[in-house]
Write an enzyme that holds these catalytic residues in place. Sequence first.
Site: not given
Ligand code: ADP
Length: 354
Positions: A120, A212, A215
């Site tokens: 951030k 990566k 969303k």
């Molecule tokens: P996003 O980045 O889509 O908002 P979150 O941060 O809510 O996802 O992640 C929820 C869980 O899913 C966490 O344990 C995170 O490490 C895992 N996760 C999210 N995106 C990935 C990814 N591209 N590859 C592996 N694990 C992921």
Amino acid sequence: MKRILSGITPSGDGSLHIGNYLGAVRQFIELANPSTSSGQAHECFLMVADLHALTTIQNKEQLQRNIEALILNELALLGDLQNITFFRQSDVPMHSELQTILNNVTPLGLLKRAHAYKDKLQNPSTPLRARDEIEEDINVGLFNYPMLMAADILLYKPNLVPVGKDQKQHIEMTRDIGDRFNRTYKTNTFKLPEPYIPEEVAVIVGTDGKRKMSKSLGNIISIFDDETVIKKQVMGTYTDPTRVHANDPGHIEGNMVFTYLDFFGEKEKVAELKKQYREGKVSDIEVKNYLFESLIKTFGSARERYGDLKAHPEKVKHVLEKGAAKAREVSSATMREVRDAIGLTNHYSFFRYS
Ligand code: ADP
Ligand code: TRP
């Protein structure tokens, strides 16, 4: 019996994509299921980290919608919940109490090293702003996020915490904070947990083939959206830009359709498709159609359960009520130890966790 614990924040729109599934939820399901976790049964806790979402979502309706979406998504994926305690973080006030206590054994410097906070501060969209000015836009909840997560974990004394790689630093901080508490108060109240992050799913790359799956980047494949949405996401997936015609020899490495097929397709069929693709004997569309079919097959029963749960809120409420009661029981026992260890209990204390 070994205990595992994990949590997901209802951020974005609260729904899960295949990156969340492969990176986090699948490990949890495998560890929870004795037939896939080398015959070992684990005691499992999974929370919807709704207090964590407050760092970014400050719109009441959106938060409510996100929490409901995540609850339905997770319950549909988990299926039969024999040994899983599923609960909402905000149903268990001990998380906030422990966070308050841990604040006092944690140095400021440790939190300043957290990736989320550092990212951030170095937001590339505002490179010229002074640090002080950027700090005006960062709420203390975000800064303190790792502390709440440490409380989430330490309360339940798990052996393993299955998460995606981006959460690894938070688990390391949890160990550090738990250890500082134990040393400060000469106690062994907290067990120091290990992260559980299999290398092959540590970071699932998105449909753009570059970053990566996330969303917020819009490079996802959904699990519970309408089939038309999923089909569109699959059809838009990055393959091999050097291949112009279906009869050109194609590359498998870095081709996201094959990356996903390795997880969701049938082994022999995928091996055959790879061979044909390399020889220029199968089109991108055919391979993508097979990925779409494989996804719908993999998540078919979860998608059905999702519809059923959505139509029967009483079932969902029952699971959450049971989960919260169990989570409160376990975390109360830890809080009793914590209050004793730090000297909050004495002759005049009339509040006691039962
Ligand atoms: P996003 O980045 O889509 O908002 P979150 O941060 O809510 O996802 O992640 C929820 C869980 O899913 C966490 O344990 C995170 O490490 C895992 N996760 C999210 N995106 C990935 C990814 N591209 N590859 C592996 N694990 C992921
Ligand atoms: N911070 C995690 C995420 O964004 C969610 C989370 C909250 C969590 N509490 C947790 C994960 C405890 C594991 C254990 O995905």
